[in-house]
Design an enzyme around this catalytic site. Structure first.
Site, PDB file in Angstrom:
ATOM      1  N   HIS A 152      10.296 -23.174   9.587  1.00  0.00           N
ATOM      2  CA  HIS A 152       8.879 -23.441  10.153  1.00  0.00           C
ATOM      3  C   HIS A 152       7.865 -23.340   9.527  1.00  0.00           C
ATOM      4  CE1 HIS A 152      11.734 -24.140  14.180  1.00  0.00           C
ATOM      5  NE2 HIS A 152      11.971 -24.462  12.980  1.00  0.00           N
ATOM      6  N   ASP A 179       0.517  -1.151   0.129  1.00  0.00           N
ATOM      7  CA  ASP A 179       0.405  -0.141   0.194  1.00  0.00           C
ATOM      8  C   ASP A 179       1.034   1.587  -0.180  1.00  0.00           C
ATOM      9  OD1 ASP A 179       0.422   0.051   2.547  1.00  0.00           O
ATOM     10  OD2 ASP A 179      -0.961   0.126   3.180  1.00  0.00           O
TER      11      ASP A 179
HETATM   12  C1  RB5 Z   1      -1.868   3.319   6.049  1.00  0.00           C
HETATM   13  O1  RB5 Z   1      -1.773   4.063   7.249  1.00  0.00           O
HETATM   14  C2  RB5 Z   1      -1.638   1.384   7.596  1.00  0.00           C
HETATM   15  O2  RB5 Z   1      -2.993   1.160   7.895  1.00  0.00           O
HETATM   16  C3  RB5 Z   1      -1.112   0.244   6.692  1.00  0.00           C
HETATM   17  O3  RB5 Z   1      -0.238   0.813   5.994  1.00  0.00           O
HETATM   18  C4  RB5 Z   1      -1.009  -0.770   7.522  1.00  0.00           C
HETATM   19  O4  RB5 Z   1      -0.574  -0.647   8.369  1.00  0.00           O
HETATM   20  C5  RB5 Z   1      -2.676  -1.616   8.156  1.00  0.00           C
HETATM   21  O5  RB5 Z   1      -2.516  -2.649   8.511  1.00  0.00           O
END
Ligand code: RB5
Length: 142
Positions: free
Chosen positions: A98, A8
């Site tokens: 593992h 992301d």
């Molecule tokens: C994004 O802000 C954040 O929530 C995402 O990268 C992640 O850490 C979610 O689990």
């Protein structure tokens, strides 16, 4: 070997560095995005990578988000995926030896670039130990 990679907005910088690094080591890399720091929803990218792993379109996967947890939770909804979160190289070793993780998940906001690269190297070069660990993996599906 072909490695799929997804991320992301929190993982985009390390993703680009990893793609470059992995290609320099001879791996073929398939990028499942995102490619900018514009805020996105990590499941959109986790599901794309997980499907490619399940279909055998890539041999292994790497996923990055801020904590790694959103990616790991989503990826592990897929029966053919064993996604393991690692923040130290010893965990990178154990998650292959593992757990035979076929997707490595990295918490991009909580580890240095040097650590990310070390974890990836360790995970890629460690063999699965099989034996009692295979028995445990066989008990995972619901
Ligand atoms: C994004 O802000 C954040 O929530 C995402 O990268 C992640 O850490 C979610 O689990």
């Amino acid at each position: 070997m072909t490695i799929g990679i997804c991320n992301d907005h929190a993982g985009v910088a390390y993703k680009f560095r990893l793609v470059k690094y992995l290609e320099s080591q001879g791996y073929q890399v398939v990028n499942f995005g995102t490619d900018t720091e514009v805020s996105v929803d990590y499941p959109d990218f986790a599901h794309a990578l997980a499907s490619a792993v399940e279909k055998g379109e890539v041999d292994l996967g790497i996923a990055l988000c801020g904590t790694g947890n959103g990616m790991a939770i989503t990826l592990n909804k897929h029966q053919g995926v064993r996604a393991g979160l690692a923040w130290a190289s010893e965990i990178g070793r154990l998650v292959k030896a593992h757990n035979n993780a076929n997707v490595l998940v990295l918490p991009a906001r909580f580890i240095s670039w040097q650590m990310a690269r070390r974890i990836v190297n360790t995970w890629l070069t460690t063999p699965f130990e099989g034996g009692r660990h295979q028995r445990r993996i066989d008990k995972m599906p619901v």
